[in-house]
Design a protein around this motif. Structure first.
Motif, PDB file in Angstrom:
ATOM      1  N   GLY A 216      67.557  40.927  24.404  1.00 43.34           N
ATOM      2  CA  GLY A 216      66.907  39.817  25.074  1.00 43.34           C
ATOM      3  C   GLY A 216      66.275  40.254  26.376  1.00 43.34           C
ATOM      4  O   GLY A 216      66.346  41.423  26.773  1.00 43.34           O
ATOM      5  N   THR A 217      65.678  39.288  27.033  1.00 41.30           N
ATOM      6  CA  THR A 217      65.071  39.528  28.342  1.00 41.30           C
ATOM      7  C   THR A 217      65.730  38.694  29.426  1.00 41.30           C
ATOM      8  O   THR A 217      65.449  38.888  30.610  1.00 41.30           O
ATOM      9  CB  THR A 217      63.561  39.206  28.311  1.00 41.30           C
ATOM     10  N   ASP A 218      66.608  37.778  29.036  1.00 40.41           N
ATOM     11  CA  ASP A 218      67.267  36.855  29.960  1.00 40.41           C
ATOM     12  C   ASP A 218      68.737  37.260  30.107  1.00 40.41           C
ATOM     13  O   ASP A 218      69.538  37.081  29.187  1.00 40.41           O
ATOM     14  CB  ASP A 218      67.165  35.432  29.395  1.00 40.41           C
ATOM     15  N   PRO A 219      69.131  37.800  31.279  1.00 38.32           N
ATOM     16  CA  PRO A 219      70.517  38.255  31.445  1.00 38.32           C
ATOM     17  C   PRO A 219      71.518  37.113  31.421  1.00 38.32           C
ATOM     18  O   PRO A 219      72.660  37.295  30.969  1.00 38.32           O
ATOM     19  CB  PRO A 219      70.497  38.947  32.811  1.00 38.32           C
ATOM     20  N   VAL A 220      71.129  35.951  31.898  1.00 37.14           N
ATOM     21  CA  VAL A 220      72.035  34.805  31.917  1.00 37.14           C
ATOM     22  C   VAL A 220      72.298  34.322  30.493  1.00 37.14           C
ATOM     23  O   VAL A 220      73.442  34.024  30.121  1.00 37.14           O
ATOM     24  CB  VAL A 220      71.470  33.675  32.796  1.00 37.14           C
ATOM     25  N   HIS A 248      79.884  33.255  38.162  1.00 34.69           N
ATOM     26  CA  HIS A 248      78.665  33.986  38.533  1.00 34.69           C
ATOM     27  C   HIS A 248      77.521  33.694  37.566  1.00 34.69           C
ATOM     28  O   HIS A 248      76.346  33.784  37.953  1.00 34.69           O
ATOM     29  CB  HIS A 248      78.933  35.489  38.587  1.00 34.69           C
ATOM     30  N   ILE A 249      77.846  33.345  36.324  1.00 32.46           N
ATOM     31  CA  ILE A 249      76.786  33.036  35.353  1.00 32.46           C
ATOM     32  C   ILE A 249      76.070  31.751  35.757  1.00 32.46           C
ATOM     33  O   ILE A 249      74.828  31.674  35.726  1.00 32.46           O
ATOM     34  CB  ILE A 249      77.376  32.930  33.934  1.00 32.46           C
ATOM     35  N   GLU A 250      76.837  30.745  36.160  1.00 34.85           N
ATOM     36  CA  GLU A 250      76.222  29.494  36.604  1.00 34.85           C
ATOM     37  C   GLU A 250      75.441  29.694  37.902  1.00 34.85           C
ATOM     38  O   GLU A 250      74.364  29.118  38.091  1.00 34.85           O
ATOM     39  CB  GLU A 250      77.302  28.426  36.791  1.00 34.85           C
ATOM     40  N   THR A 251      75.966  30.527  38.801  1.00 34.17           N
ATOM     41  CA  THR A 251      75.248  30.805  40.046  1.00 34.17           C
ATOM     42  C   THR A 251      73.921  31.496  39.757  1.00 34.17           C
ATOM     43  O   THR A 251      72.888  31.163  40.348  1.00 34.17           O
ATOM     44  CB  THR A 251      76.104  31.673  40.980  1.00 34.17           C
ATOM     45  N   ALA A 252      73.938  32.464  38.841  1.00 33.02           N
ATOM     46  CA  ALA A 252      72.702  33.162  38.476  1.00 33.02           C
ATOM     47  C   ALA A 252      71.685  32.198  37.878  1.00 33.02           C
ATOM     48  O   ALA A 252      70.481  32.278  38.163  1.00 33.02           O
ATOM     49  CB  ALA A 252      73.007  34.286  37.496  1.00 33.02           C
ATOM     50  N   ALA A 253      72.159  31.257  37.051  1.00 36.38           N
ATOM     51  CA  ALA A 253      71.254  30.256  36.480  1.00 36.38           C
ATOM     52  C   ALA A 253      70.662  29.385  37.583  1.00 36.38           C
ATOM     53  O   ALA A 253      69.461  29.066  37.567  1.00 36.38           O
ATOM     54  CB  ALA A 253      71.989  29.395  35.456  1.00 36.38           C
ATOM     55  N   GLY A 258      67.931  32.765  34.762  1.00 36.14           N
ATOM     56  CA  GLY A 258      68.000  32.579  33.326  1.00 36.14           C
ATOM     57  C   GLY A 258      68.650  31.270  32.939  1.00 36.14           C
ATOM     58  O   GLY A 258      68.920  30.416  33.788  1.00 36.14           O
ATOM     59  N   ILE A 259      68.909  31.126  31.638  1.00 35.64           N
ATOM     60  CA  ILE A 259      69.440  29.884  31.053  1.00 35.64           C
ATOM     61  C   ILE A 259      70.912  30.081  30.692  1.00 35.64           C
ATOM     62  O   ILE A 259      71.269  31.075  30.051  1.00 35.64           O
ATOM     63  CB  ILE A 259      68.637  29.500  29.799  1.00 35.64           C
ATOM     64  N   ARG A 264      70.252  25.518  24.655  1.00 36.98           N
ATOM     65  CA  ARG A 264      68.856  25.830  25.010  1.00 36.98           C
ATOM     66  C   ARG A 264      68.495  27.286  24.745  1.00 36.98           C
ATOM     67  O   ARG A 264      67.365  27.698  25.008  1.00 36.98           O
ATOM     68  CB  ARG A 264      68.606  25.509  26.486  1.00 36.98           C
ATOM     69  N   ILE A 265      69.433  28.042  24.236  1.00 40.80           N
ATOM     70  CA  ILE A 265      69.194  29.468  23.997  1.00 40.80           C
ATOM     71  C   ILE A 265      68.851  29.686  22.532  1.00 40.80           C
ATOM     72  O   ILE A 265      69.598  29.279  21.635  1.00 40.80           O
ATOM     73  CB  ILE A 265      70.443  30.296  24.376  1.00 40.80           C
ATOM     74  N   GLU A 266      67.737  30.303  22.280  1.00 43.19           N
ATOM     75  CA  GLU A 266      67.329  30.609  20.908  1.00 43.19           C
ATOM     76  C   GLU A 266      67.999  31.902  20.469  1.00 43.19           C
ATOM     77  O   GLU A 266      67.726  32.971  21.016  1.00 43.19           O
ATOM     78  CB  GLU A 266      65.806  30.755  20.810  1.00 43.19           C
ATOM     79  N   LEU A 267      68.876  31.808  19.484  1.00 46.99           N
ATOM     80  CA  LEU A 267      69.604  32.971  18.992  1.00 46.99           C
ATOM     81  C   LEU A 267      69.189  33.236  17.549  1.00 46.99           C
ATOM     82  O   LEU A 267      69.473  32.443  16.649  1.00 46.99           O
ATOM     83  CB  LEU A 267      71.112  32.715  19.073  1.00 46.99           C
ATOM     84  N   THR A 268      68.488  34.334  17.346  1.00 41.02           N
ATOM     85  CA  THR A 268      68.021  34.712  16.016  1.00 41.02           C
ATOM     86  C   THR A 268      68.860  35.873  15.513  1.00 41.02           C
ATOM     87  O   THR A 268      69.045  36.864  16.231  1.00 41.02           O
ATOM     88  CB  THR A 268      66.533  35.130  16.059  1.00 41.02           C
ATOM     89  N   THR A 269      69.367  35.772  14.303  1.00 36.54           N
ATOM     90  CA  THR A 269      70.227  36.813  13.739  1.00 36.54           C
ATOM     91  C   THR A 269      69.450  37.620  12.705  1.00 36.54           C
ATOM     92  O   THR A 269      68.878  37.059  11.774  1.00 36.54           O
ATOM     93  CB  THR A 269      71.475  36.211  13.079  1.00 36.54           C
ATOM     94  N   LEU A 270      69.444  38.931  12.888  1.00 33.58           N
ATOM     95  CA  LEU A 270      68.849  39.846  11.920  1.00 33.58           C
ATOM     96  C   LEU A 270      69.973  40.707  11.363  1.00 33.58           C
ATOM     97  O   LEU A 270      70.650  41.408  12.114  1.00 33.58           O
ATOM     98  CB  LEU A 270      67.803  40.729  12.596  1.00 33.58           C
ATOM     99  N   ARG A 271      70.197  40.625  10.074  1.00 37.93           N
ATOM    100  CA  ARG A 271      71.263  41.407   9.459  1.00 37.93           C
ATOM    101  C   ARG A 271      70.668  42.730   8.944  1.00 37.93           C
ATOM    102  O   ARG A 271      69.730  42.734   8.163  1.00 37.93           O
ATOM    103  CB  ARG A 271      71.922  40.638   8.326  1.00 37.93           C
TER     104      ARG A 271
END
Length: 279
Positions: A216-220, A248-253, A258-259, A264-271
């Protein structure tokens, strides 16, 4: 796994096109790995090698790539060998700090610890960083992930940075880091995860084979997804939820990094599978 995931992430038709959409061949690239949990869990050498090979295939010269972690002693009891890698990349420990109060790029101004310096490698030797963290719990901050791999892996961190579950230090450091060195890509190594005993696990029974990479590109967002994975594993083992420590994750958001909402996070699975058996 690296190249397949990268094509899905970028929408490119080939790995080379995907790499070039993120990193120019003329840029100097740092691969920030995480070795603290060695020998049981650390960024797999095969992943760093696959990333380096992909960059080279896309036009980046091997001698413009640095695979690193801080300090050099963390390379002991790992599959990494210091020096030159198979693609001409440099494999090294962090190179120390230099702090200038006139140049705020050299350090992060923290709420509780004052000005803390960033390592020479992102400051002077690389232009972009590929963040290669691991899937691991942490006794103080709840989880180790993309945010913490930068904050505690690239900066001088006195004991006070661990106060209040490492918050807001982790978020402050990451926010500063992206003004020094861009982070166009995160590949979190979840081939093996740790759900208890982190950051330096000693019990093999607290590890599991997730057999996955998270790109991904979003660390949060990356850390939010991986926090949930650890939560599930701990619940299955009858262990307490570490989420209350992961502030710290909420603080970073809240800082716009990030999100942090799973919905709201798009999670695509490639097997990715091996060759199917013959019939």
């Amino acid at each position: 796994m690296v190249h397949g995931g990268l094509k899905v992430l970028t929408g490119a038709d080939s790995p080379e096109e995907a790499w070039r959409s993120l990193i120019r061949p003329d840029q100097r690239v740092g691969l920030k790995i995480n070795l603290l949990g060695r020998p049981l869990v650390y960024t797999a050498r095969e992943i760093a090698s696959a990333v380096t090979a992909g960059l080279v295939q896309a036009g980046t010269k091997g001698d413009r790539i640095i695979v690193w972690d801080r300090p050099e002693g963390h390379f002991r009891r790992t599959a990494y060998a210091l020096g030159r890698g198979e693609h001409g990349e440099t494999i090294t420990g962090g190179e120390g700090y230099w702090l200038s109060y006139k140049d705020r790029r050299t350090g992060v101004e923290t709420s509780k610890c004052g000005l803390l310096p960033v390592d020479y490698i992102p400051l002077t030797r690389t232009d972009v960083t590929i963040n290669l963290p691991v899937l691991k719990d942490h006794g103080i901050s709840g989880v180790t992930g993309a945010l913490k791999n930068i904050a505690f892996g690239c900066y001088h961190t006195p004991p006070q940075t661990h106060d209040n579950c490492c918050d807001p230090f982790i978020a402050e450091a990451y926010r500063h880091f992206v003004t020094v060195n861009t982070v166009p890509l995160i590949i979190l190594d979840a081939t093996r995860g740790c759900f208890d005993g982190g950051p330096v696990p000693s019990h093999p029974g607290h590890l599991w084979d997730e057999n996955a990479l998270y790109l991904g590109t979003d660390p949060v967002a990356i850390d939010t997804v991986c926090r949930d994975l650890i939560k599930q594993r701990r619940a299955a083992a009858g262990m307490a939820d570490m989420m209350p420590k992961t502030i710290h994750i909420e603080t970073a958001a809240s800082m716009g990094l990030g999100i942090n909402e799973l919905g709201r996070i798009e999670l695509t699975t490639l097997r990715v599978c091996g060759t199917p058996p013959a019939h």
